[in-house]
Design a protein around this motif. Sequence first.
Motif, mmCIF file in Angstrom:
data_model
loop_
_atom_site.group_PDB
_atom_site.id
_atom_site.type_symbol
_atom_site.label_atom_id
_atom_site.label_comp_id
_atom_site.label_asym_id
_atom_site.label_seq_id
_atom_site.Cartn_x
_atom_site.Cartn_y
_atom_site.Cartn_z
ATOM 1 N N ILE A 19 47.496 -9.814 -16.195
ATOM 2 C CA ILE A 19 48.456 -10.704 -15.530
ATOM 3 C C ILE A 19 49.847 -10.506 -16.112
ATOM 4 C CG2 ILE A 19 49.149 -13.120 -15.259
ATOM 5 C CD1 ILE A 19 46.209 -13.823 -14.962
ATOM 6 N N TYR A 20 49.939 -10.491 -17.429
ATOM 7 C CA TYR A 20 51.238 -10.272 -18.065
ATOM 8 C C TYR A 20 51.780 -8.903 -17.706
ATOM 9 C CZ TYR A 20 50.440 -14.400 -20.985
ATOM 10 O OH TYR A 20 50.229 -15.675 -21.424
ATOM 11 N N GLY A 88 49.435 -23.296 -11.021
ATOM 12 C CA GLY A 88 49.165 -23.207 -9.596
ATOM 13 C C GLY A 88 47.719 -22.844 -9.317
ATOM 14 N N ALA A 89 47.197 -21.852 -10.052
ATOM 15 C CA ALA A 89 45.806 -21.444 -9.870
ATOM 16 C C ALA A 89 44.852 -22.556 -10.297
ATOM 17 C CB ALA A 89 45.528 -20.164 -10.663
ATOM 18 N N ALA A 90 45.204 -23.274 -11.376
ATOM 19 C CA ALA A 90 44.351 -24.378 -11.837
ATOM 20 C C ALA A 90 44.274 -25.483 -10.784
ATOM 21 C CB ALA A 90 44.887 -24.931 -13.158
ATOM 22 N N PRO A 179 56.246 -11.113 -2.103
ATOM 23 C CA PRO A 179 55.324 -12.219 -2.391
ATOM 24 C C PRO A 179 53.912 -11.769 -2.714
ATOM 25 C CG PRO A 179 55.883 -12.133 -0.044
ATOM 26 C CD PRO A 179 56.804 -11.207 -0.747
ATOM 27 N N TRP A 180 53.515 -10.578 -2.251
ATOM 28 C CA TRP A 180 52.153 -10.121 -2.528
ATOM 29 C C TRP A 180 51.924 -9.947 -4.022
ATOM 30 C CZ3 TRP A 180 51.567 -5.542 -5.135
ATOM 31 C CH2 TRP A 180 52.648 -4.665 -5.140
ATOM 32 N N ARG A 181 52.998 -9.674 -4.773
ATOM 33 C CA ARG A 181 52.841 -9.522 -6.224
ATOM 34 C C ARG A 181 52.465 -10.851 -6.872
ATOM 35 N NH1 ARG A 181 57.649 -5.427 -8.349
ATOM 36 N NH2 ARG A 181 56.564 -3.488 -7.778
ATOM 37 N N PHE A 182 53.101 -11.932 -6.431
ATOM 38 C CA PHE A 182 52.749 -13.230 -6.987
ATOM 39 C C PHE A 182 51.351 -13.641 -6.548
ATOM 40 C CE2 PHE A 182 52.904 -17.897 -7.298
ATOM 41 C CZ PHE A 182 53.301 -18.011 -8.629
ATOM 42 N N VAL A 183 50.996 -13.304 -5.287
ATOM 43 C CA VAL A 183 49.641 -13.581 -4.807
ATOM 44 C C VAL A 183 48.618 -12.854 -5.673
ATOM 45 C CG1 VAL A 183 48.043 -13.252 -2.885
ATOM 46 C CG2 VAL A 183 50.372 -14.049 -2.441
ATOM 47 N N VAL A 187 45.579 -14.480 -7.797
ATOM 48 C CA VAL A 187 44.196 -14.017 -7.625
ATOM 49 C C VAL A 187 43.592 -13.649 -8.974
ATOM 50 C CG1 VAL A 187 42.765 -12.161 -6.670
ATOM 51 C CG2 VAL A 187 44.493 -13.265 -5.248
ATOM 52 N N LEU A 188 44.368 -12.996 -9.831
ATOM 53 C CA LEU A 188 43.873 -12.657 -11.169
ATOM 54 C C LEU A 188 43.565 -13.916 -11.981
ATOM 55 C CD1 LEU A 188 46.117 -9.605 -12.181
ATOM 56 C CD2 LEU A 188 43.623 -9.613 -11.968
#
Length: 291
Positions: A19-20, A88-90, A179-183, A187-188
Amino acid sequence: FVLAAFATILLGFVCSGFIYGAVLQALDQHAPLPWLIATALVAIILNQTVPMGSVAAYAFLVTALRIRGFPTSSVAVVAGTELLSWNGAALLMFSLGVLYLTLTANYVATLPIIVALVITTVTVLVVVTIVTRPATTVHRWLAHIQRTVSQVGIDWNTRSAELLVEEIAKSRAIFAARPWRFVRIIVLQMLIFALHALALTFLLHSMRLNVPYFDVLAAYGMSLIASLFTMLPSGGGAVEATLSFTLHLQNVPLQGALGGAILFRLLSYWLFLPIGGILYRVLTRSQAGDE
């Protein structure tokens, strides 16, 4: 089963490093994978250890990235994006957990689920509203809140909150173009949560409790909200209690649910706590050597 659970937890830390790396890649920056994994591990441990751990993890990330030599602008974006994506994922995983329980749980679970659903809805609306508003708008809100709390004798310095708003705005501007990069980052993050739920499933099976994976995934999603808002050191048992309670709502014996939750926390947190302490010193001590 226990070894499989431990291996799955380790894989989750590796995903955190990716992710990083994905955030840095978006900024045309790079770092070795071992350093990324070690940094992610320390940030995760801090997030779970210190009250309001997101702030401590954020401060550590800023320090570690600066020591590594990344530009100040990149430091702000990486730290802000990690904070935004994890929370956001949480919230997303928590929402899915509430939805799953709403559809599958029995009548006894109705009241806790309704309460959780209301909390989820309010929290998601607040977070989405804050992160999607222009920075100037949020600054006005902060100023209004500061004036309000000062009238009741509370002296609140909003500078740290203002800096966080500015850094989130920078992250949002960078990822808005792609935006796909943030998506992919979200997802990760979700994959890490799914791996942790799989590890907990393995541990429950090691105790001869054949709990369906999606039941465990829903319970883990519920526990994330406890880790997000707890003010107690090391979670104060809030994660274990939430996991046990939610599993019990799904007809898992309370003793087995509690035992599985404690064993999971032992493998995913307490076992890594001393490792995280050592890595923290290694990743932050180099500043003195550089000087």
